[in-house]
Design a protein around this motif. Structure first.
Motif, PDB file in Angstrom:
ATOM      1  N   GLY A  37      15.829 -27.689 -27.188  1.00 37.65           N
ATOM      2  CA  GLY A  37      14.981 -27.809 -26.001  1.00 37.65           C
ATOM      3  C   GLY A  37      14.851 -26.501 -25.247  1.00 37.65           C
ATOM      4  O   GLY A  37      13.762 -26.144 -24.785  1.00 37.65           O
ATOM      5  N   ASP A  38      15.960 -25.768 -25.127  1.00 41.89           N
ATOM      6  CA  ASP A  38      15.926 -24.465 -24.437  1.00 41.89           C
ATOM      7  C   ASP A  38      15.036 -23.473 -25.179  1.00 41.89           C
ATOM      8  O   ASP A  38      14.288 -22.713 -24.564  1.00 41.89           O
ATOM      9  CB  ASP A  38      17.335 -23.889 -24.298  1.00 41.89           C
ATOM     10  CG  ASP A  38      18.209 -24.661 -23.317  1.00 41.89           C
ATOM     11  OD1 ASP A  38      17.681 -25.511 -22.559  1.00 41.89           O
ATOM     12  OD2 ASP A  38      19.436 -24.424 -23.331  1.00 41.89           O
ATOM     13  N   ALA A  39      15.131 -23.479 -26.518  1.00 42.94           N
ATOM     14  CA  ALA A  39      14.299 -22.566 -27.312  1.00 42.94           C
ATOM     15  C   ALA A  39      12.823 -22.908 -27.139  1.00 42.94           C
ATOM     16  O   ALA A  39      11.984 -22.010 -26.979  1.00 42.94           O
ATOM     17  CB  ALA A  39      14.700 -22.627 -28.783  1.00 42.94           C
ATOM     18  N   LEU A  40      12.496 -24.195 -27.140  1.00 44.09           N
ATOM     19  CA  LEU A  40      11.100 -24.591 -26.916  1.00 44.09           C
ATOM     20  C   LEU A  40      10.619 -24.149 -25.545  1.00 44.09           C
ATOM     21  O   LEU A  40       9.522 -23.606 -25.404  1.00 44.09           O
ATOM     22  CB  LEU A  40      10.948 -26.108 -27.043  1.00 44.09           C
ATOM     23  CG  LEU A  40      11.083 -26.711 -28.432  1.00 44.09           C
ATOM     24  CD1 LEU A  40      10.988 -28.234 -28.348  1.00 44.09           C
ATOM     25  CD2 LEU A  40      10.042 -26.155 -29.380  1.00 44.09           C
ATOM     26  N   ALA A  41      11.439 -24.391 -24.527  1.00 43.50           N
ATOM     27  CA  ALA A  41      11.062 -24.036 -23.154  1.00 43.50           C
ATOM     28  C   ALA A  41      10.853 -22.535 -23.003  1.00 43.50           C
ATOM     29  O   ALA A  41       9.991 -22.101 -22.236  1.00 43.50           O
ATOM     30  CB  ALA A  41      12.118 -24.532 -22.176  1.00 43.50           C
ATOM     31  N   ALA A  42      11.617 -21.740 -23.748  1.00 48.07           N
ATOM     32  CA  ALA A  42      11.511 -20.278 -23.669  1.00 48.07           C
ATOM     33  C   ALA A  42      10.413 -19.733 -24.581  1.00 48.07           C
ATOM     34  O   ALA A  42      10.152 -18.526 -24.573  1.00 48.07           O
ATOM     35  CB  ALA A  42      12.852 -19.650 -24.044  1.00 48.07           C
ATOM     36  N   GLY A  43       9.783 -20.599 -25.358  1.00 45.92           N
ATOM     37  CA  GLY A  43       8.770 -20.123 -26.297  1.00 45.92           C
ATOM     38  C   GLY A  43       9.374 -19.410 -27.487  1.00 45.92           C
ATOM     39  O   GLY A  43       8.678 -18.692 -28.206  1.00 45.92           O
ATOM     40  N   ARG A  79      10.030 -30.767 -23.283  1.00 49.70           N
ATOM     41  CA  ARG A  79      11.175 -29.870 -23.096  1.00 49.70           C
ATOM     42  C   ARG A  79      12.217 -30.674 -22.333  1.00 49.70           C
ATOM     43  O   ARG A  79      12.194 -30.728 -21.113  1.00 49.70           O
ATOM     44  CB  ARG A  79      10.795 -28.631 -22.292  1.00 49.70           C
ATOM     45  CG  ARG A  79      10.215 -27.491 -23.103  1.00 49.70           C
ATOM     46  CD  ARG A  79       8.941 -27.840 -23.798  1.00 49.70           C
ATOM     47  NE  ARG A  79       8.298 -26.643 -24.351  1.00 49.70           N
ATOM     48  CZ  ARG A  79       7.253 -26.702 -25.106  1.00 49.70           C
ATOM     49  NH1 ARG A  79       6.726 -27.846 -25.420  1.00 49.70           N
ATOM     50  NH2 ARG A  79       6.725 -25.599 -25.575  1.00 49.70           N
ATOM     51  N   GLY A  80      13.093 -31.340 -23.062  1.00 51.54           N
ATOM     52  CA  GLY A  80      14.082 -32.231 -22.456  1.00 51.54           C
ATOM     53  C   GLY A  80      15.047 -31.498 -21.551  1.00 51.54           C
ATOM     54  O   GLY A  80      15.336 -30.326 -21.732  1.00 51.54           O
TER      55      GLY A  80
END
Length: 134
Positions: A37-43, A79-80
């Motif tokens: 989720g953190d990786a998705l949120a950071a792009g 983005r959980g």
């Protein structure tokens, strides 16, 4: 959209059994889910792709007709937030985050996301997932 037998079977085992697991396995599943989720949120889509199970990554690339890091943004995954609950049974985990449900499997090198963007379904199939393996 079809749901693979793996997600359906994993959900049934995890939800119906709700068996306990050692804290280290629960923590590992939570860390992997949060990192995804953190990786998705950071792009950081390349980092998120590294956290996908091999079959899930291959399915995404096949469906998107491009490499994982280029196909992943088009999935529009939630983005959980913080972990609300984790259920681990054997090498399978169901992780409910704020706004997201993930399925994970434990591999020799750690936990990997097998399905993401999952929402409960009524009927024969317990979850419908945006991203899933074959």
């Amino acid at each position: 959209m079809r749901i693979p037998a793996l997600v359906g079977a994993s959900a049934a085992v995890v939800v119906l059994c709700a068996c306990g697991a050692p804290q280290t396995r629960q923590d590992g599943a939570v860390r992997a889910g949060r990192a995804f989720g953190d990786a998705l949120a950071a792009g950081a889509y390349g980092a998120a792709c590294e956290l996908l199970a091999p079959e899930s990554r291959e399915q995404l690339e096949e469906d998107g007709k491009r490499p994982c890091a280029r196909a992943l943004p088009s999935q529009d995954l939630p983005r959980g937030g913080g972990a609300a609950r984790v259920d681990v049974h054997g090498r399978q985990a169901l992780l409910r985050l704020d706004g997201e449900t993930l399925f994970l499997s434990q591999f020799d090198d750690g936990w990997r996301v097998t399905a993401a963007g999952c929402v409960p379904e009524d009927g024969d199939e317990p979850y419908r997932c945006v991203l899933k393996g074959a």
